[in-house]
Design a protein around this motif. Structure first.
Motif, PDB file in Angstrom:
ATOM      1  N   ALA A  14       6.887  12.221  18.934  1.00 43.93           N
ATOM      2  CA  ALA A  14       6.395  13.458  19.536  1.00 43.93           C
ATOM      3  C   ALA A  14       5.808  14.389  18.478  1.00 43.93           C
ATOM      4  CB  ALA A  14       7.515  14.152  20.301  1.00 43.93           C
ATOM      5  N   GLN A  15       6.408  14.451  17.298  1.00 45.20           N
ATOM      6  CA  GLN A  15       5.865  15.291  16.232  1.00 45.20           C
ATOM      7  C   GLN A  15       4.526  14.756  15.739  1.00 45.20           C
ATOM      8  OE1 GLN A  15       8.935  15.525  13.267  1.00 45.20           O
ATOM      9  NE2 GLN A  15      10.132  17.061  14.404  1.00 45.20           N
ATOM     10  N   ILE A  16       4.390  13.425  15.662  1.00 49.26           N
ATOM     11  CA  ILE A  16       3.102  12.844  15.256  1.00 49.26           C
ATOM     12  C   ILE A  16       2.029  13.177  16.288  1.00 49.26           C
ATOM     13  CG2 ILE A  16       1.897  10.673  14.843  1.00 49.26           C
ATOM     14  CD1 ILE A  16       4.506   9.533  13.755  1.00 49.26           C
ATOM     15  N   ALA A  17       2.360  13.063  17.587  1.00 49.27           N
ATOM     16  CA  ALA A  17       1.397  13.394  18.638  1.00 49.27           C
ATOM     17  C   ALA A  17       1.070  14.880  18.656  1.00 49.27           C
ATOM     18  CB  ALA A  17       1.939  12.951  19.994  1.00 49.27           C
ATOM     19  N   GLU A  18       2.023  15.730  18.327  1.00 54.82           N
ATOM     20  CA  GLU A  18       1.773  17.178  18.307  1.00 54.82           C
ATOM     21  C   GLU A  18       0.797  17.552  17.195  1.00 54.82           C
ATOM     22  OE1 GLU A  18       4.366  21.322  17.763  1.00 54.82           O
ATOM     23  OE2 GLU A  18       5.347  19.394  18.129  1.00 54.82           O
ATOM     24  N   VAL A  19       0.968  16.968  16.017  1.00 55.74           N
ATOM     25  CA  VAL A  19       0.032  17.239  14.918  1.00 55.74           C
ATOM     26  C   VAL A  19      -1.353  16.693  15.243  1.00 55.74           C
ATOM     27  CG1 VAL A  19      -0.422  16.781  12.475  1.00 55.74           C
ATOM     28  CG2 VAL A  19       1.896  17.307  13.224  1.00 55.74           C
ATOM     29  N   ALA A  20      -1.408  15.517  15.886  1.00 53.08           N
ATOM     30  CA  ALA A  20      -2.694  14.928  16.244  1.00 53.08           C
ATOM     31  C   ALA A  20      -3.428  15.787  17.266  1.00 53.08           C
ATOM     32  CB  ALA A  20      -2.490  13.518  16.780  1.00 53.08           C
ATOM     33  N   ALA A  21      -2.712  16.321  18.273  1.00 54.78           N
ATOM     34  CA  ALA A  21      -3.357  17.157  19.287  1.00 54.78           C
ATOM     35  C   ALA A  21      -3.832  18.480  18.709  1.00 54.78           C
ATOM     36  CB  ALA A  21      -2.399  17.398  20.447  1.00 54.78           C
ATOM     37  N   SER A  22      -3.091  19.034  17.756  1.00 52.91           N
ATOM     38  CA  SER A  22      -3.480  20.318  17.174  1.00 52.91           C
ATOM     39  C   SER A  22      -4.678  20.207  16.258  1.00 52.91           C
ATOM     40  CB  SER A  22      -2.290  20.913  16.400  1.00 52.91           C
ATOM     41  OG  SER A  22      -1.181  21.108  17.257  1.00 52.91           O
ATOM     42  N   SER A  23      -4.998  18.988  15.770  1.00 55.16           N
ATOM     43  CA  SER A  23      -6.130  18.831  14.858  1.00 55.16           C
ATOM     44  C   SER A  23      -7.472  18.797  15.573  1.00 55.16           C
ATOM     45  CB  SER A  23      -5.947  17.540  14.049  1.00 55.16           C
ATOM     46  OG  SER A  23      -5.993  16.401  14.902  1.00 55.16           O
ATOM     47  N   VAL A  24      -7.496  18.684  16.900  1.00 55.31           N
ATOM     48  CA  VAL A  24      -8.758  18.603  17.642  1.00 55.31           C
ATOM     49  C   VAL A  24      -9.339  20.015  17.794  1.00 55.31           C
ATOM     50  CG1 VAL A  24      -9.815  17.930  19.834  1.00 55.31           C
ATOM     51  CG2 VAL A  24      -7.960  16.563  18.867  1.00 55.31           C
ATOM     52  N   GLN A 120     -12.968  13.516  13.690  1.00 56.99           N
ATOM     53  CA  GLN A 120     -12.546  12.145  13.386  1.00 56.99           C
ATOM     54  C   GLN A 120     -11.169  11.920  14.000  1.00 56.99           C
ATOM     55  OE1 GLN A 120     -14.577  10.045  12.022  1.00 56.99           O
ATOM     56  NE2 GLN A 120     -16.153  11.551  11.484  1.00 56.99           N
ATOM     57  N   SER A 121     -11.110  10.994  14.955  1.00 55.15           N
ATOM     58  CA  SER A 121      -9.835  10.734  15.624  1.00 55.15           C
ATOM     59  C   SER A 121      -8.899   9.846  14.810  1.00 55.15           C
ATOM     60  CB  SER A 121     -10.087  10.077  16.989  1.00 55.15           C
ATOM     61  OG  SER A 121     -10.760   8.835  16.808  1.00 55.15           O
ATOM     62  N   PHE A 122      -9.456   9.048  13.902  1.00 60.08           N
ATOM     63  CA  PHE A 122      -8.590   8.152  13.132  1.00 60.08           C
ATOM     64  C   PHE A 122      -8.005   8.904  11.946  1.00 60.08           C
ATOM     65  CE2 PHE A 122     -12.925   7.740  11.584  1.00 60.08           C
ATOM     66  CZ  PHE A 122     -12.791   7.891  10.226  1.00 60.08           C
ATOM     67  N   ILE A 123      -6.980   8.316  11.358  1.00 64.67           N
ATOM     68  CA  ILE A 123      -6.304   8.896  10.208  1.00 64.67           C
ATOM     69  C   ILE A 123      -6.121   7.813   9.155  1.00 64.67           C
ATOM     70  CG2 ILE A 123      -4.031   8.468  11.233  1.00 64.67           C
ATOM     71  CD1 ILE A 123      -2.992  10.915   9.774  1.00 64.67           C
ATOM     72  N   ILE A 124      -6.293   8.194   7.913  1.00 65.34           N
ATOM     73  CA  ILE A 124      -6.114   7.267   6.797  1.00 65.34           C
ATOM     74  C   ILE A 124      -4.836   7.663   6.068  1.00 65.34           C
ATOM     75  CG2 ILE A 124      -7.083   6.374   4.648  1.00 65.34           C
ATOM     76  CD1 ILE A 124      -9.856   7.034   5.728  1.00 65.34           C
ATOM     77  N   PRO A 125      -3.792   6.876   6.165  1.00 67.71           N
ATOM     78  CA  PRO A 125      -2.544   7.239   5.488  1.00 67.71           C
ATOM     79  C   PRO A 125      -2.720   7.241   3.972  1.00 67.71           C
ATOM     80  CG  PRO A 125      -2.176   5.522   7.145  1.00 67.71           C
ATOM     81  CD  PRO A 125      -3.649   5.630   6.947  1.00 67.71           C
ATOM     82  N   THR A 126      -2.097   8.187   3.344  1.00 71.14           N
ATOM     83  CA  THR A 126      -2.124   8.265   1.885  1.00 71.14           C
ATOM     84  C   THR A 126      -1.014   7.390   1.315  1.00 71.14           C
ATOM     85  OG1 THR A 126      -2.943  10.534   2.009  1.00 71.14           O
ATOM     86  CG2 THR A 126      -2.008   9.830  -0.088  1.00 71.14           C
ATOM     87  N   PRO A 127      -1.358   6.401   0.504  1.00 73.47           N
ATOM     88  CA  PRO A 127      -0.297   5.541  -0.042  1.00 73.47           C
ATOM     89  C   PRO A 127       0.587   6.313  -1.018  1.00 73.47           C
ATOM     90  CG  PRO A 127      -2.408   5.023  -1.074  1.00 73.47           C
ATOM     91  CD  PRO A 127      -2.706   5.993   0.019  1.00 73.47           C
ATOM     92  N   LEU A 128       1.837   5.987  -0.994  1.00 75.05           N
ATOM     93  CA  LEU A 128       2.812   6.606  -1.884  1.00 75.05           C
ATOM     94  C   LEU A 128       3.215   5.602  -2.964  1.00 75.05           C
ATOM     95  CD1 LEU A 128       5.109   8.387   0.728  1.00 75.05           C
ATOM     96  CD2 LEU A 128       3.224   9.368  -0.568  1.00 75.05           C
ATOM     97  N   LYS A 129       3.169   6.050  -4.188  1.00 76.08           N
ATOM     98  CA  LYS A 129       3.567   5.209  -5.309  1.00 76.08           C
ATOM     99  C   LYS A 129       5.027   5.492  -5.632  1.00 76.08           C
ATOM    100  CE  LYS A 129      -1.059   5.012  -7.371  1.00 76.08           C
ATOM    101  NZ  LYS A 129      -1.869   5.276  -8.593  1.00 76.08           N
ATOM    102  N   VAL A 130       5.818   4.459  -5.536  1.00 73.61           N
ATOM    103  CA  VAL A 130       7.245   4.588  -5.802  1.00 73.61           C
ATOM    104  C   VAL A 130       7.563   3.841  -7.093  1.00 73.61           C
ATOM    105  CG1 VAL A 130       9.565   4.160  -4.930  1.00 73.61           C
ATOM    106  CG2 VAL A 130       7.724   4.747  -3.336  1.00 73.61           C
ATOM    107  N   LYS A 131       8.089   4.547  -8.015  1.00 71.67           N
ATOM    108  CA  LYS A 131       8.453   3.943  -9.288  1.00 71.67           C
ATOM    109  C   LYS A 131       9.873   3.404  -9.192  1.00 71.67           C
ATOM    110  CE  LYS A 131       8.868   4.948 -14.224  1.00 71.67           C
ATOM    111  NZ  LYS A 131       8.787   6.014 -15.268  1.00 71.67           N
ATOM    112  N   PRO A 132      10.066   2.141  -9.522  1.00 70.87           N
ATOM    113  CA  PRO A 132      11.438   1.603  -9.434  1.00 70.87           C
ATOM    114  C   PRO A 132      12.352   2.284 -10.439  1.00 70.87           C
ATOM    115  CG  PRO A 132       9.983   0.034 -10.524  1.00 70.87           C
ATOM    116  CD  PRO A 132       9.093   1.130 -10.007  1.00 70.87           C
ATOM    117  N   LEU A 133      13.560   2.444 -10.047  1.00 68.78           N
ATOM    118  CA  LEU A 133      14.543   3.079 -10.910  1.00 68.78           C
ATOM    119  C   LEU A 133      15.046   2.103 -11.962  1.00 68.78           C
ATOM    120  CD1 LEU A 133      16.611   4.972  -8.192  1.00 68.78           C
ATOM    121  CD2 LEU A 133      14.784   5.870  -9.629  1.00 68.78           C
ATOM    122  N   ASP A 134      15.253   2.638 -13.143  1.00 71.32           N
ATOM    123  CA  ASP A 134      15.821   1.827 -14.237  1.00 71.32           C
ATOM    124  C   ASP A 134      17.331   1.792 -14.082  1.00 71.32           C
ATOM    125  OD1 ASP A 134      13.270   1.511 -15.213  1.00 71.32           O
ATOM    126  OD2 ASP A 134      13.406   3.251 -16.553  1.00 71.32           O
TER     127      ASP A 134
END
Length: 261
Positions: A14-24, A120-134
């Motif tokens: 529901a939160q994802i749909a709410e942000v999507a509707a508000s962007s129009v 633009q109705s589509f969205i491009i997710p931003t990749p997250l870089k996760v550094k492995p813990l030592d």
């Protein structure tokens, strides 16, 4: 051991749909606190998730500006919600029902068809870089030799207890009780007083009178007078104008395409 399962709640979708509707363009975000006592917040999103088939059904209530192409805004909101949910969660959207529950006059520039079409109705997710813990192994010290512990008994810490001698108790001499006198008393007789009552008064005789009854006299009814009613003139006929022929109205659909996938 790592687990490959995850759980998505209806609130997240529901939160994802709410942000999507508000962007129009043309949609308005309204807060219930600023709208008054009977106001509501927009957009309102309700999601029903079918976990077996992996689909989601969305019910959306939005608020738009005026003037604005409401049909184009609803199509853009529908395609944007479907695209965002599919891209970010991987779930398929079975239906998206949109209801325009509020319209507010736009204080700035009005929203046009081109503004909605260029969204633009589509969205491009931003990749997250996760550094492995030592991970480092903790270093421990060598065990130290144990020392002997000397324990003392509690009997050694006990001391002798001194008990004092009992206190001597003295007896108290009570006096001889005084003899109670039970004879030689004279009882006084009870005095009785008789009240004095006056002589009864003689009753007086009561005289009654006969009441006379009078019959009321009713006047003779007056004869009725004839009433004459004047008739009005005959009603006149009003001629209505002939209906005008209807003119043909041609509606040209806007040549805009939206991503309905």
């Amino acid at each position: 051991m790592a687990s490959n399962q995850f759980h998505l709640s209806e609130r997240v979708i529901a939160q994802i749909a709410e942000v999507a509707a508000s962007s129009v363009p043309g949609t308005i975000e309204m807060d219930a606190k600023l709208a008054g006592l009977a106001g509501r917040s927009f957009p309102q999103i309700d999601v029903r998730l079918d976990r077996v088939s992996g689909t989601a059904a969305v019910e959306a209530e939005i608020a738009t500006t005026y003037p604005a192409p409401i049909a184009a805004i609803t199509d853009a909101v529908r395609s944007t919600i479907i695209s965002h949910i599919r891209t970010l969660t991987g779930l398929d959207v079975s239906s998206v029902n949109i209801e325009v529950a509020n319209v507010t006059a736009n204080a700035g520039e009005p929203v046009s068809w081109d503004d909605v079409a260029n969204h633009q109705s589509f969205i491009i997710p931003t990749p997250l870089k996760v550094k492995p813990l030592d991970v480092e192994s903790p270093t421990t010290k060598e065990p130290e030799p144990l020392h002997d512990i000397v324990a003392r008994s509690l009997v050694d810490d006990l001391t002798d207890t001194h008990v004092p001698e009992p206190v001597s108790v003295k007896s108290i001499a009570a006096p001889t009780p005084y003899p109670v006198r039970t004879k030689g008393f004279e009882a006084q007789p009870t005095r009785v007083f008789r009240p004095q009552t006056p002589e009864p008064a003689r009753l007086l005789g009561v005289q009654t009178r006969k009441q006379r009854v009078y019959s009321p006299s009713v006047p003779q009814p007056a004869p009725l007078k004839p009433i004459r009613v004047k008739r009005t003139a005959a009603p006149t006929t009003v001629s209505a104008p002939q209906p005008q022929p209807l003119r043909e109205i041609t509606i040209k659909p806007a040549v805009k395409y939206y991503d309905r996938t």
